[in-house]
Design an enzyme around this catalytic site. Structure first.
Site, PDB file in Angstrom:
ATOM      1  N   LYS A 225       9.500 -12.132  -9.431  1.00  0.00           N
ATOM      2  CA  LYS A 225       8.941 -11.107  -8.536  1.00  0.00           C
ATOM      3  C   LYS A 225       8.256 -10.016  -9.357  1.00  0.00           C
ATOM      4  O   LYS A 225       8.890  -9.345 -10.163  1.00  0.00           O
ATOM      5  CB  LYS A 225      10.052 -10.502  -7.676  1.00  0.00           C
ATOM      6  CG  LYS A 225       9.598  -9.328  -6.808  1.00  0.00           C
ATOM      7  CD  LYS A 225      10.788  -8.662  -6.111  1.00  0.00           C
ATOM      8  CE  LYS A 225      10.383  -7.345  -5.445  1.00  0.00           C
ATOM      9  NZ  LYS A 225      11.547  -6.638  -4.857  1.00  0.00           N
ATOM     10  N   LYS A 237       9.699   4.133   1.940  1.00  0.00           N
ATOM     11  CA  LYS A 237      10.967   4.546   1.336  1.00  0.00           C
ATOM     12  C   LYS A 237      11.031   6.076   1.256  1.00  0.00           C
ATOM     13  O   LYS A 237       9.993   6.742   1.133  1.00  0.00           O
ATOM     14  CB  LYS A 237      11.077   4.004  -0.099  1.00  0.00           C
ATOM     15  CG  LYS A 237      11.204   2.516  -0.240  1.00  0.00           C
ATOM     16  CD  LYS A 237      11.263   2.146  -1.724  1.00  0.00           C
ATOM     17  CE  LYS A 237      11.309   0.657  -1.952  1.00  0.00           C
ATOM     18  NZ  LYS A 237      12.603   0.063  -1.571  1.00  0.00           N
ATOM     19  N   ASP A 307       9.327  -3.254   3.856  1.00  0.00           N
ATOM     20  CA  ASP A 307      10.039  -2.997   2.612  1.00  0.00           C
ATOM     21  C   ASP A 307      10.834  -4.215   2.149  1.00  0.00           C
ATOM     22  O   ASP A 307      11.502  -4.166   1.125  1.00  0.00           O
ATOM     23  CB  ASP A 307      10.962  -1.787   2.771  1.00  0.00           C
ATOM     24  CG  ASP A 307      11.425  -1.221   1.444  1.00  0.00           C
ATOM     25  OD1 ASP A 307      10.773  -1.502   0.417  1.00  0.00           O
ATOM     26  OD2 ASP A 307      12.454  -0.506   1.421  1.00  0.00           O
ATOM     27  N   GLU A 309       9.454  -6.904   1.027  1.00  0.00           N
ATOM     28  CA  GLU A 309       8.211  -7.548   0.582  1.00  0.00           C
ATOM     29  C   GLU A 309       8.434  -8.532  -0.559  1.00  0.00           C
ATOM     30  O   GLU A 309       7.646  -9.464  -0.740  1.00  0.00           O
ATOM     31  CB  GLU A 309       7.196  -6.482   0.164  1.00  0.00           C
ATOM     32  CG  GLU A 309       7.304  -5.958  -1.255  1.00  0.00           C
ATOM     33  CD  GLU A 309       8.639  -5.294  -1.585  1.00  0.00           C
ATOM     34  OE1 GLU A 309       9.050  -5.365  -2.763  1.00  0.00           O
ATOM     35  OE2 GLU A 309       9.268  -4.705  -0.691  1.00  0.00           O
ATOM     36  N   ARG A 311      10.628 -10.883  -1.058  1.00  0.00           N
ATOM     37  CA  ARG A 311      10.852 -12.264  -0.623  1.00  0.00           C
ATOM     38  C   ARG A 311       9.559 -12.902  -0.107  1.00  0.00           C
ATOM     39  O   ARG A 311       9.402 -14.117  -0.158  1.00  0.00           O
ATOM     40  CB  ARG A 311      11.961 -12.299   0.430  1.00  0.00           C
ATOM     41  CG  ARG A 311      11.624 -11.640   1.753  1.00  0.00           C
ATOM     42  CD  ARG A 311      12.860 -11.317   2.565  1.00  0.00           C
ATOM     43  NE  ARG A 311      13.654 -10.262   1.947  1.00  0.00           N
ATOM     44  CZ  ARG A 311      14.811  -9.804   2.429  1.00  0.00           C
ATOM     45  NH1 ARG A 311      15.303 -10.324   3.535  1.00  0.00           N
ATOM     46  NH2 ARG A 311      15.467  -8.848   1.815  1.00  0.00           N
TER      47      ARG A 311
END
Length: 457
Positions: A225, A237, A307, A309, A311
């Site tokens: 990632k 956030k 949020d 994101e 995955r």
């Protein structure tokens, strides 16, 4: 960084002591040194350090405290504190620490300092390799760990998708590997989830693809990632949540560190490295909650939360990797706060349905002092991913078992690889420990490298 290892007949001895061994060690010291240790109230506590003087004023030897053999917990990396304590010079272990190989590794990575933006003198200390320790292997692992730390510690203004791709390209060039990169709108057709997450940033998303090794060897594919900064997207956030989001590419950093070890050791694998590199930004064209995208695999994904994101970008990369039917497919990512709630920052969970792989990885993790803990791909929770308007959602409601549901989400994109391993790392040391300064950290890569070395040496 210059080699940590150097051979010298004049190396200063480091004597490891514990509370239970101290009286015997003290009795064997020359009277002047014993008196000096007593005057300094040296008590052989774990981490205690004392340089004993020779008659000419030089350092005769160094005392360093470790935990007793039967202590409830022992920090096998405690000797990694020594580089920050010792004066410049060459040293050797006068007696055996709890694990000489791990102590030498801790000494090597304990010299790390992040010095890109301000002066931070690296300790000018070196070590005579302990007997039986493979110095080249220690340096290979230490160099890779420092690469991961440098990449994670670099702030996002200097470590965006393009810079991460450049670092990957440099690594590929160093080892004669192939390098390819799909950038920006070229992602939209074949990698729509990667494109969706990264399209709001003025720094174009990209998919990094490295290939190395003999095509006839077993295929091992690493996916990392590479979210170079995560604002949370439109599900923004709070500022406290963004404070260390430069580390959200920690999966990519650790995959590159692992790839460096594999290529440097010339393991007998056909290695592929895939890194979706994006910035999850906020703009008028940002992807939105309840948007639906058709992934590379054809699975439609409803956005339950922008949020979640990581995955999404991993899903498209995993689908590509899976198409080759690799013998082993591994993904690493800084994915869920739920993993930290369950296991804290030092103990990443891993997921696999391969029992042999799970047992081997758990053993290697313990052996390498690179702790990992197996968590279940719990089938009853798979239905929590169901969406009323798409195949699945990226963020199930309810808030339970967040790390497990993330793993189950990624599992939907893997069905042809012979074995699959998912690791939900933190990639960060919140407070300094011996050999582990506060900041970016190499997690899981050493344990996985040991496993790969056993299987494909």
């Amino acid at each position: 960084m210059p080699s940590v290892f150097e051979t010298s007949p004049a190396a200063i001895p480091i004597t490891f002591v514990t509370k239970s061994s101290w009286d015997q060690v003290a009795e064997a010291l020359p009277p002047q040194q014993r008196a000096f240790a007593a005057a300094c109230a040296f008590a052989a506590k774990p981490g205690a350090y004392l340089a004993l003087p020779a008659p000419d004023g030089a350092i005769a030897q160094v005392l360093f405290g470790l935990e007793d053999e039967g202590a409830r917990s022992r920090d096998l990396f405690r000797p990694g504190a020594l580089p920050g304590l010792l004066p410049p010079g060459i040293y050797r272990f006068a007696n055996a620490p709890h694990d000489a190989r791990l102590a030498a590794l801790a000494f090597a990575i304990g010299r790390y300092r992040f010095a890109r933006y301000r002066k931070a003198d690296r300790p000018d200390v070196r070590l005579v390799p302990p007997d039986g320790v493979d110095a080249a292997e220690i340096e290979r692992i230490a160099d890779a760990a420092m690469l991961a730390r440098d990449l994670i510690n670099t702030p996002s203004n200097d470590m965006g998708p393009a810079e991460l791709a450049a670092a990957a390209q440099d690594l590929a060039a160093e080892f004669g590997a192939s390098f390819a990169c799909t950038v920006g709108d070229d992602l939209e057709k074949n990698f729509p989830l990667i494109h969706a997450v990264g399209m709001a940033s003025n720094r174009a998303p990209r998919l990094i693809d490295i290939g190395w090794g003999d095509p006839d060897h077993p295929k091992v594919t690493l996916v990392g990632k590479g979210v170079c900064f995560d604002t949370g997207g439109l599900d923004l956030k709070p500022s406290s949540g963004m404070l260390i989001m430069k580390k959200d590419m920690g999966g990519a950093a650790n995959v590159l560190a692992l790839a460096r070890m594999v290529m440097d050791a010339k393991l007998k694998v056909r290695l592929r490295v895939l890194i979706p590199a994006v910035e999850n930004a906020v703009a008028g064209n940002a992807f939105r909650p309840l948007d639906i995208f058709t992934s590379r695999k054809g699975i439609t994904v409803e956005i339950g939360n922008t949020d979640a994101e990581g995955r999404l970008v991993l899903a498209d990369a995993l689908a590509l990797a899976d198409e080759e039917k690799p013998d082993l497919l591994i993904d690493l990512g800084t994915l869920t706060g739920a993993a930290r709630v369950a296991l804290g920052p030092d103990l990443p969970p891993f997921y696999t349905n391969d029992e042999s792989l799970a047992a081997d990885l758990s053993r290697c993790a313990m052996q390498e002092n690179d702790p990992l803990w197996r968590m279940p791909l719990w089938p009853p929770y798979d239905s929590w991913l169901d969406s009323k308007t798409a195949t699945i959602t990226n963020a199930p409601s309810g808030g339970f078992a967040g790390s497990i549901t993330c793993a189950l989400f990624l599992q939907r994109f893997v069905d042809q690889a012979k074995s699959w391993l998912h690791v939900d790392i933190y990639g960060w040391t919140p407070s300094a420990k011996p050999a582990r300064p506060e900041g970016g950290e190499c997690q899981a890569a050493r344990a996985i490298y040991t496993l790969l070395s056993e299987r494909y040496a």
